[in-house]
Design an enzyme around this catalytic site. Structure first.
Site, PDB file in Angstrom:
ATOM      1  N   GLU A   1       0.993  -1.216  -0.022  1.00 37.88           N
ATOM      2  CA  GLU A   1      -0.059   0.043   0.057  1.00 37.88           C
ATOM      3  C   GLU A   1       0.891   1.252   0.160  1.00 37.88           C
ATOM      4  O   GLU A   1       2.097   1.299   0.591  1.00 37.88           O
ATOM      5  CB  GLU A   1      -1.000   0.096   1.204  1.00 37.88           C
ATOM      6  CG  GLU A   1      -2.195  -1.041   0.800  1.00 37.88           C
ATOM      7  CD  GLU A   1      -2.022  -2.157   1.626  1.00 37.88           C
ATOM      8  OE1 GLU A   1      -2.909  -3.050   1.871  1.00 37.88           O
ATOM      9  OE2 GLU A   1      -1.140  -2.415   2.617  1.00 37.88           O
ATOM     10  N   THR A   2       0.347   2.360  -0.449  1.00 29.88           N
ATOM     11  CA  THR A   2       0.865   3.594  -0.664  1.00 29.88           C
ATOM     12  C   THR A   2      -0.348   4.430  -0.468  1.00 29.88           C
ATOM     13  O   THR A   2      -1.524   4.416  -0.865  1.00 29.88           O
ATOM     14  CB  THR A   2       1.469   4.066  -2.125  1.00 29.88           C
ATOM     15  OG1 THR A   2       2.647   3.100  -2.340  1.00 29.88           O
ATOM     16  CG2 THR A   2       1.831   5.284  -1.998  1.00 29.88           C
TER      17      THR A   2
END
Length: 289
Positions: A45-46
């Site tokens: 995830e970002t």
């Protein structure tokens, strides 16, 4: 230029746990820019920090976050929630109330800070499940086949989906969990999730002491296994804590990947579940979009 942090979550070690990339001051970025940067980081995830919406601000939100995987956007995820709150606080964020309030795709998520030694540990209040209850026999047979086990090896199963699409099975013990070698081709063909891609979570207990359980999270859309997973552990806590498991326990995850994360789960008498872990910044810089 946007300020940037990479934060390790669920471990105090720089190379343990699960990293999340956090982009600050992201209000001017487009969806395409966010998606492209999330693909480039190639992390599970970002996240992108933005000002709260009007509705979020009315509800007490301190900031808004959008959470992206390399394959698309999620309404909620656990380790990005903790890592983003850590980054926001470290960058000088001041909560408007007693705790931090995050706005994201599932609404408002509350976070608390607890003193631990010379530092503090962040925890989030698990959001409501959007799908819960038993897994039907046909679905369970497909899930077992994807894990390369027999249905008889499953002690119990349930939907624990709080956004990413989790379905969970409990095996007889932690050793059985660690021995799994899933078939991702079969798992990728499962079309059971409500939001996003299906993720299969597996849990099994240790004989005594701490940690109480071993957890693994298999997510075909990210190409395999997620090291340490807050959203899955939140769902497992809502399902098992105070019944099958103690009301307060520590879960181990990431062992099979040599990442050794620790997730602290607590279920309060009113049924609310809190999920916490250590967080540490590993990279600070700027991103040129």
């Amino acid at each position: 230029m946007s300020p940037f942090r990479q934060v390790n979550v669920f471990s105090p070690a720089l190379t343990g746990g699960n990293p999340v990339a956090v982009v600050h001051d992201a209000d001017g970025l487009t969806d395409d820019q966010m998606a492209a940067f999330a693909r480039w980081t190639n992390l599970s995830e970002t996240t992108f920090l933005l000002d709260p919406s009007e509705a979020g601000r009315d509800g007490g939100a301190d900031y808004r976050v959008r959470i992206w995987t390399p394959g698309g956007e999620l309404p909620f995820a656990g380790h990005p929630t903790l890592g983003t709150a850590h980054a926001w606080l470290e960058a000088g964020g001041e909560p408007g109330g007693q705790g931090v309030v995050q706005e994201c795709g599932v609404g408002l998520v509350r976070l608390r800070r607890t003193a631990v030694g010379d530092g503090q540990r962040l925890a989030f209040a698990a959001p409501p499940l959007i799908r819960s209850g038993d897994v039907d026999d046909a679905d369970l047979a497909q899930i077992a086949r994807s894990l390369r086990i027999d249905v008889s090896d499953v002690v119990r199963s349930a939907w624990v989906d709080n956004g990413p699409g989790w379905v969970a099975v409990q095996l007889r013990d932690a050793a059985a969990v660690l021995a799994l070698e899933p078939d991702y081709a079969v798992m990728g063909d499962l079309k059971l999730g409500v939001v996003g891609e299906l993720g299969v979570g597996v849990v099994g207990g240790y004989p005594a002491g701490e940690p109480a359980v071993e957890v693994r999270a298999f997510v075909p859309s990210i190409g395999g296994e997620d090291p340490v997973t807050g959203s899955l552990n939140a769902g497992l806590g809502q399902w098992l804590a105070g019944d099958v498991l103690p009301s307060s326990y520590v879960a181990s995850q990431g062992t099979a990947l040599s990442r050794e994360g620790r997730v602290h789960v607590e279920k309060l008498p009113d049924g609310e579940v809190w999920v916490g872990g250590d967080t540490v910044t590993t990279i600070v810089g700027q991103v040129a979009f």
